[in-house]
Design a protein around this motif. Structure first.
Motif, PDB file in Angstrom:
ATOM      1  N   PHE A 102       4.578   1.857   4.180  1.00 49.77           N
ATOM      2  CA  PHE A 102       3.446   2.321   3.353  1.00 49.77           C
ATOM      3  C   PHE A 102       2.148   1.667   3.806  1.00 49.77           C
TER       4      PHE A 102
ATOM      5  N   GLN B 196       1.008   3.555   6.623  1.00 52.44           N
ATOM      6  CA  GLN B 196       0.541   4.886   6.206  1.00 52.44           C
ATOM      7  C   GLN B 196      -0.859   4.805   5.588  1.00 52.44           C
ATOM      8  N   PHE B 197      -1.099   3.776   4.765  1.00 46.84           N
ATOM      9  CA  PHE B 197      -2.434   3.616   4.166  1.00 46.84           C
ATOM     10  C   PHE B 197      -3.464   3.250   5.241  1.00 46.84           C
TER      11      PHE B 197
ATOM     12  N   ALA C  77      -4.470   6.467   6.811  1.00 47.74           N
ATOM     13  CA  ALA C  77      -5.344   7.216   5.900  1.00 47.74           C
ATOM     14  C   ALA C  77      -6.737   6.579   5.849  1.00 47.74           C
TER      15      ALA C  77
ATOM     16  N   HIS D 249      -8.600   7.515   8.917  1.00 49.84           N
ATOM     17  CA  HIS D 249      -8.998   8.928   8.812  1.00 49.84           C
ATOM     18  C   HIS D 249     -10.240   9.073   7.947  1.00 49.84           C
ATOM     19  N   TRP D 250     -10.281   8.274   6.891  1.00 52.47           N
ATOM     20  CA  TRP D 250     -11.396   8.341   5.938  1.00 52.47           C
ATOM     21  C   TRP D 250     -12.656   7.668   6.484  1.00 52.47           C
TER      22      TRP D 250
ATOM     23  N   TRP E 287      -3.895   8.099  13.214  1.00 49.65           N
ATOM     24  CA  TRP E 287      -3.632   9.367  12.518  1.00 49.65           C
ATOM     25  C   TRP E 287      -2.439  10.102  13.137  1.00 49.65           C
TER      26      TRP E 287
ATOM     27  N   HIS F  90       0.706  10.003  11.048  1.00 49.73           N
ATOM     28  CA  HIS F  90       0.603  10.184   9.593  1.00 49.73           C
ATOM     29  C   HIS F  90       1.647  11.172   9.028  1.00 49.73           C
ATOM     30  N   ILE F  91       1.800  12.316   9.691  1.00 47.72           N
ATOM     31  CA  ILE F  91       2.707  13.343   9.154  1.00 47.72           C
ATOM     32  C   ILE F  91       4.170  12.913   9.304  1.00 47.72           C
TER      33      ILE F  91
ATOM     34  N   GLY G 269       4.763   9.978   6.966  1.00 42.68           N
ATOM     35  CA  GLY G 269       4.715  10.465   5.583  1.00 42.68           C
ATOM     36  C   GLY G 269       6.000  11.196   5.208  1.00 42.68           C
ATOM     37  N   THR G 270       6.519  11.992   6.149  1.00 39.18           N
ATOM     38  CA  THR G 270       7.767  12.721   5.882  1.00 39.18           C
ATOM     39  C   THR G 270       8.938  11.741   5.811  1.00 39.18           C
TER      40      THR G 270
ATOM     41  N   VAL H 242       2.903  12.688  -3.726  1.00 41.44           N
ATOM     42  CA  VAL H 242       1.865  12.624  -2.669  1.00 41.44           C
ATOM     43  C   VAL H 242       2.352  13.288  -1.369  1.00 41.44           C
TER      44      VAL H 242
ATOM     45  N   ARG I  36       2.022  17.879   0.296  1.00 40.47           N
ATOM     46  CA  ARG I  36       1.618  18.204   1.680  1.00 40.47           C
ATOM     47  C   ARG I  36       2.758  18.923   2.416  1.00 40.47           C
TER      48      ARG I  36
ATOM     49  N   HIS J 135      -4.018  15.944  -2.378  1.00 38.88           N
ATOM     50  CA  HIS J 135      -3.169  14.984  -1.649  1.00 38.88           C
ATOM     51  C   HIS J 135      -3.892  13.661  -1.385  1.00 38.88           C
ATOM     52  N   GLY J 136      -5.098  13.742  -0.825  1.00 45.60           N
ATOM     53  CA  GLY J 136      -5.850  12.526  -0.479  1.00 45.60           C
ATOM     54  C   GLY J 136      -6.180  11.693  -1.699  1.00 45.60           C
TER      55      GLY J 136
ATOM     56  N   TRP K 271      -4.845   7.888  -2.637  1.00 44.63           N
ATOM     57  CA  TRP K 271      -5.637   6.689  -2.927  1.00 44.63           C
ATOM     58  C   TRP K 271      -5.266   6.095  -4.286  1.00 44.63           C
TER      59      TRP K 271
HETATM   60  C1  HEM Z   1       3.715   8.763   1.125  1.00 41.95           C
HETATM   61  C2  HEM Z   1       3.199   9.429   2.109  1.00 41.95           C
HETATM   62  C3  HEM Z   1       1.726   9.728   2.273  1.00 41.95           C
HETATM   63  C4  HEM Z   1       0.621   9.031   1.859  1.00 41.95           C
HETATM   64  C5  HEM Z   1       0.581   7.716   1.076  1.00 41.95           C
HETATM   65  C6  HEM Z   1      -0.546   9.764   2.314  1.00 41.95           C
HETATM   66  C7  HEM Z   1      -1.839   9.395   2.065  1.00 41.95           C
HETATM   67  C8  HEM Z   1      -2.954  10.113   2.449  1.00 41.95           C
HETATM   68  C9  HEM Z   1      -4.330   9.798   2.087  1.00 41.95           C
HETATM   69  C10 HEM Z   1      -4.744   8.606   1.229  1.00 41.95           C
HETATM   70  C11 HEM Z   1      -5.122  10.725   2.659  1.00 41.95           C
HETATM   71  C12 HEM Z   1      -6.650  10.801   2.546  1.00 41.95           C
HETATM   72  C13 HEM Z   1      -7.335  10.321   3.823  1.00 41.95           C
HETATM   73  C14 HEM Z   1      -8.834  10.476   3.710  1.00 41.95           C
HETATM   74  O1  HEM Z   1      -9.396  10.199   2.630  1.00 41.95           O
HETATM   75  O2  HEM Z   1      -9.444  10.853   4.724  1.00 41.95           O
HETATM   76  C15 HEM Z   1      -4.280  11.667   3.367  1.00 41.95           C
HETATM   77  C16 HEM Z   1      -4.733  12.769   4.070  1.00 41.95           C
HETATM   78  C17 HEM Z   1      -3.906  13.679   4.691  1.00 41.95           C
HETATM   79  N1  HEM Z   1      -2.526  13.655   4.755  1.00 41.95           N
HETATM   80 FE1  HEM Z   1      -1.335  12.257   3.896  1.00 41.95          FE
HETATM   81  N2  HEM Z   1      -0.120  10.875   2.991  1.00 41.95           N
HETATM   82  C18 HEM Z   1       1.249  10.901   2.984  1.00 41.95           C
HETATM   83  C19 HEM Z   1       2.070  11.864   3.526  1.00 41.95           C
HETATM   84  C20 HEM Z   1       1.642  12.992   4.215  1.00 41.95           C
HETATM   85  C21 HEM Z   1       2.487  14.029   4.729  1.00 41.95           C
HETATM   86  C22 HEM Z   1       4.007  14.076   4.578  1.00 41.95           C
HETATM   87  C23 HEM Z   1       1.679  14.944   5.349  1.00 41.95           C
HETATM   88  C24 HEM Z   1       2.038  16.241   6.018  1.00 41.95           C
HETATM   89  C25 HEM Z   1       3.199  16.861   5.930  1.00 41.95           C
HETATM   90  C26 HEM Z   1       0.322  14.479   5.216  1.00 41.95           C
HETATM   91  C27 HEM Z   1      -0.802  15.105   5.721  1.00 41.95           C
HETATM   92  C28 HEM Z   1      -2.106  14.758   5.468  1.00 41.95           C
HETATM   93  C29 HEM Z   1      -3.265  15.514   5.922  1.00 41.95           C
HETATM   94  C30 HEM Z   1      -3.236  16.793   6.763  1.00 41.95           C
HETATM   95  C31 HEM Z   1      -4.394  14.845   5.429  1.00 41.95           C
HETATM   96  C32 HEM Z   1      -5.898  15.234   5.614  1.00 41.95           C
HETATM   97  C33 HEM Z   1      -6.305  16.290   4.618  1.00 41.95           C
HETATM   98  C34 HEM Z   1      -6.171  15.853   3.165  1.00 41.95           C
HETATM   99  O3  HEM Z   1      -6.813  14.859   2.748  1.00 41.95           O
HETATM  100  O4  HEM Z   1      -5.354  16.473   2.458  1.00 41.95           O
HETATM  101  N3  HEM Z   1       0.330  13.292   4.500  1.00 41.95           N
HETATM  102  N4  HEM Z   1      -2.978  11.265   3.219  1.00 41.95           N
END
Ligand code: HEM
Length: 180
Positions: free
Chosen positions: A26, A29-30, A33, A36-37, A50, A53-54, A57-58, A103, A107, A143-144, A148
């Motif tokens: 985690f 993963q943070f 993120a 990315h931010w 980045w 991340h996917i 996350g999966t 979360v 996605r 999701h984002g 957070w």
């Molecule tokens: C426990 C797992 C996950 C956590 C804690 C997490 C957390 C985050 C956070 C905090 C952001 C925001 C970043 C920003 O502010 O720029 C983000 C964005 C993103 N995440 Fe995750 N994520 C997780 C799992 C996943 C998974 C499984 C996928 C895809 C299958 C994914 C795809 C994306 C994408 C495409 C974005 C950018 C667009 C958006 O903000 O929705 N994430 N993620």
């Protein structure tokens, strides 16, 4: 001898490996993120962080399901909380679990209903759709933000363990998960 299952005094090996292993994952993963931010799109560090991340996350989504099932199997024998602070701790843990599922879940749902699909470790989990399903995309709008919120709740969880339990109450709550 190392105890594999939980007991009322401490968590067993499986719970501890899942807890600390997922804590490290985690954190990574943070970090991705946060990059990315905070960093500009063309930044190389942002791209590197980045890139996983996917997949990560999966992986976390699958691990939290395994952990949930293991927690339910051990529900009756694991360390329990008592009193108002205990109730608050249980509510906090329930919130963390819910967010750890929701979360990544929203996605993954969005990927399943997208024109890109989802591949995991080279395996096609969801094939690309001819057109996007709007209702499958909608929850991922949050999701984002929810990610957070999860980060903040996890931070609260860490502070409670270190400040409240270890420094103020000086009880053995942290030790039940540390394995001592
Ligand atoms: C426990 C797992 C996950 C956590 C804690 C997490 C957390 C985050 C956070 C905090 C952001 C925001 C970043 C920003 O502010 O720029 C983000 C964005 C993103 N995440 Fe995750 N994520 C997780 C799992 C996943 C998974 C499984 C996928 C895809 C299958 C994914 C795809 C994306 C994408 C495409 C974005 C950018 C667009 C958006 O903000 O929705 N994430 N993620």
């Amino acid at each position: 001898m190392t105890q594999v299952i939980d007991n009322p005094h401490r968590y067993g090996l499986v719970s501890r490996v899942l807890h600390w292993g997922m804590a490290i994952l985690f954190a990574a993963q943070f970090l991705s993120a946060a990059a990315h931010w905070a960093l500009p799109r063309e930044n190389a560090l942002r791209e590197t962080l980045w890139s996983y991340h996917i997949t990560l996350g999966t992986t976390l989504f699958l691990l939290v399901l395994i952990r949930g099932v293991w927690g339910l199997v051990n529900l009756k024998r694991r360390p329990s909380h008592s009193g108002p602070m205990g109730t608050a701790a249980s509510a906090g843990q329930a919130l963390i679990y819910a967010l750890m599922i929701i979360v990544p879940g929203v996605r993954i749902l969005a990927s399943a209903g997208s024109t890109r699909g989802l591949s995991y470790l080279g395996l096609e989990i969801f094939s690309p759709q001819a057109a996007e399903f709007a209702w499958m995309q909608a929850p991922a709008e949050w999701h984002g933000e929810m990610g957070w919120i999860l980060a903040l709740v996890v931070l609260g969880h860490i502070l409670m363990a270190l400040v409240w339990h270890r420094m103020i109450k000086r009880d053995d709550v942290l030790a039940t998960m540390a394995g001592r």
